[in-house]
Design an enzyme around this catalytic site. Structure first.
Site, PDB file in Angstrom:
ATOM      1  N   ASP A 117      10.955  33.641  30.431  1.00  0.00           N
ATOM      2  CA  ASP A 117      11.118  34.997  29.902  1.00  0.00           C
ATOM      3  C   ASP A 117       9.846  35.777  30.220  1.00  0.00           C
ATOM      4  OD1 ASP A 117      12.236  37.154  28.702  1.00  0.00           O
ATOM      5  OD2 ASP A 117      12.238  36.337  26.675  1.00  0.00           O
ATOM      6  N   ASP A 168      20.210  30.631  25.795  1.00  0.00           N
ATOM      7  CA  ASP A 168      19.000  29.908  25.417  1.00  0.00           C
ATOM      8  C   ASP A 168      18.812  30.150  23.931  1.00  0.00           C
ATOM      9  OD1 ASP A 168      17.791  32.736  25.738  1.00  0.00           O
ATOM     10  OD2 ASP A 168      16.210  31.588  24.765  1.00  0.00           O
ATOM     11  N   CYS A 204      27.403   9.448  19.280  1.00  0.00           N
ATOM     12  CA  CYS A 204      26.455  10.203  20.112  1.00  0.00           C
ATOM     13  C   CYS A 204      25.571   9.217  20.886  1.00  0.00           C
ATOM     14  CB  CYS A 204      25.596  11.111  19.237  1.00  0.00           C
ATOM     15  SG  CYS A 204      24.308  11.976  20.185  1.00  0.00           S
ATOM     16  N   CYS A 263      22.757   9.707  22.361  1.00  0.00           N
ATOM     17  CA  CYS A 263      21.347  10.112  22.508  1.00  0.00           C
ATOM     18  C   CYS A 263      20.415   9.016  21.996  1.00  0.00           C
ATOM     19  CB  CYS A 263      21.081  11.447  21.803  1.00  0.00           C
ATOM     20  SG  CYS A 263      20.673  11.324  20.050  1.00  0.00           S
ATOM     21  N   CYS A 311      20.303   8.631  18.072  1.00  0.00           N
ATOM     22  CA  CYS A 311      21.488   8.030  17.455  1.00  0.00           C
ATOM     23  C   CYS A 311      21.664   6.567  17.866  1.00  0.00           C
ATOM     24  CB  CYS A 311      22.728   8.841  17.805  1.00  0.00           C
ATOM     25  SG  CYS A 311      22.732  10.461  17.026  1.00  0.00           S
ATOM     26  N   HIS A 325      18.173  14.778  19.249  1.00  0.00           N
ATOM     27  CA  HIS A 325      19.616  14.720  18.986  1.00  0.00           C
ATOM     28  C   HIS A 325      20.246  16.102  19.098  1.00  0.00           C
ATOM     29  CE1 HIS A 325      23.552  14.270  17.303  1.00  0.00           C
ATOM     30  NE2 HIS A 325      23.246  15.281  16.494  1.00  0.00           N
TER      31      HIS A 325
HETATM   32 ZN   LIG Z   1      22.486  11.917  18.804  1.00  0.00          ZN
END
Ligand SMILES: [Zn+2]
Length: 288
Positions: free
Chosen positions: A10, A183, A221, A223, A226, A252
């Site tokens: 930006d 964003d 999930c 990630c 998780c 996450h």
């Molecule tokens: Zn997660």
């Protein structure tokens, strides 16, 4: 930065305008005091472009003036006039052929003002267009109504970017209205504040109900957070003010946002986006 993916920068304009009281705006640019050492700094359209060219991002943004959501008409009109003037100067100053400079449309939730800003900018033929000045204090309903109409003012064959928005439901409203890019600080800011986005709505990891919960933040999930940690452990980290808590929950929440966008893309390709959106909203609201 060893990030081999697209990078967007930006202009710094929005950040400067959030420093109400310690800045002065003229047609030349924005003068403001550094909040770190008090030094007097000047941000002009040309300087905003030069900084972003030096950073070497793939997409750079023009310097614009973003008035508050409740600003009276003369203030918004003046911001629009300046935004157009500055966009022209940014385009003239921009020289990097490997970087796309996007213009920014202001005008709040008023479609006439949006059009007055969009028309001259579209005529300047930028490679992409952003809608700024949303999610700056107006109601979610007002934003969701104005968004599709504002997006329609932009060329269909160029990326449309909604700046600084928003909650998962706002992203889906944006996609429905023809927005391609977003964003927002929300996944990381909320992550720092113990608030997690999940397919079943938002949960607060500080709540006592998570104290002995051995399940992940969001079941299924993939990630890192998780896969490796329980809600109980995250609850403990936030209760103990351990900085790992905000880090893990930010990871996450970013994974959740990326998954939401990937699912939305797939739903569009399979021509079932409206049903996908309705399903998400029903599931999230049930939890709230
Ligand atoms: Zn997660």
């Amino acid at each position: 930065m060893a990030w081999d993916r697209p990078i967007l920068t930006d202009s710094g304009g929005f950040q400067v305008f959030s420093l109400a009281g310690i800045r002065k705006v003229t047609d030349n640019g924005v003068a403001f005091r550094s909040h770190i050492d008090g030094a007097l700094l000047d941000l002009t359209p040309e300087r905003a472009v030069r900084i972003q060219e030096n950073l070497g991002s793939d997409i750079a943004m023009v310097l614009d003036e973003c008035p508050p959501g409740d600003a009276p008409e003369p203030v918004v009109r003046e911001a629009i006039r300046r935004t157009i003037l500055w966009a022209e100067r940014c385009k003239k100053a921009h020289a990097r052929a490997d970087q796309a400079l996007f213009a920014i449309i202001q005008g709040g939730t008023n479609l006439e003002w949006r059009r007055d800003c969009a028309d001259p900018l579209v005529a300047m033929d930028f490679p992409g267009y952003a809608l700024g000045g949303f999610s700056v204090g107006e109601s979610a309903d007002a934003m969701h109504t104005a968004l599709p109409a504002a997006a329609e003012l932009l060329p269909v064959d160029k990326p449309r970017y909604l700046m600084g928005v928003g909650r998962p439901e706002d992203l889906l409203a944006g996609v429905a209205g023809g927005i391609d890019m977003f964003d927002c600080v929300m996944p990381t800011r909320n992550g720092r504040n113990a608030s997690a986005f999940t397919a079943d709505g938002t949960i607060r990891l500080r709540n006592a109900c998570h104290r002995r919960d051995s399940g992940p933040v969001e079941s299924g999930c993939p990630c890192y957070t998780c896969t490796m940690f329980s809600r109980a452990y995250l609850h403990h980290l936030f209760q103990a003010d351990e900085m790992l808590g905000p880090t893990l929950l930010s990871l996450h929440n970013v994974a959740f946002y990326l998954r939401l966008m990937a699912d939305a893309r797939r739903a569009i390709e399979e021509k079932r986006f409206a049903a996908f959106r309705a399903g998400c909203l029903a599931r999230w609201s049930k939890a709230a």
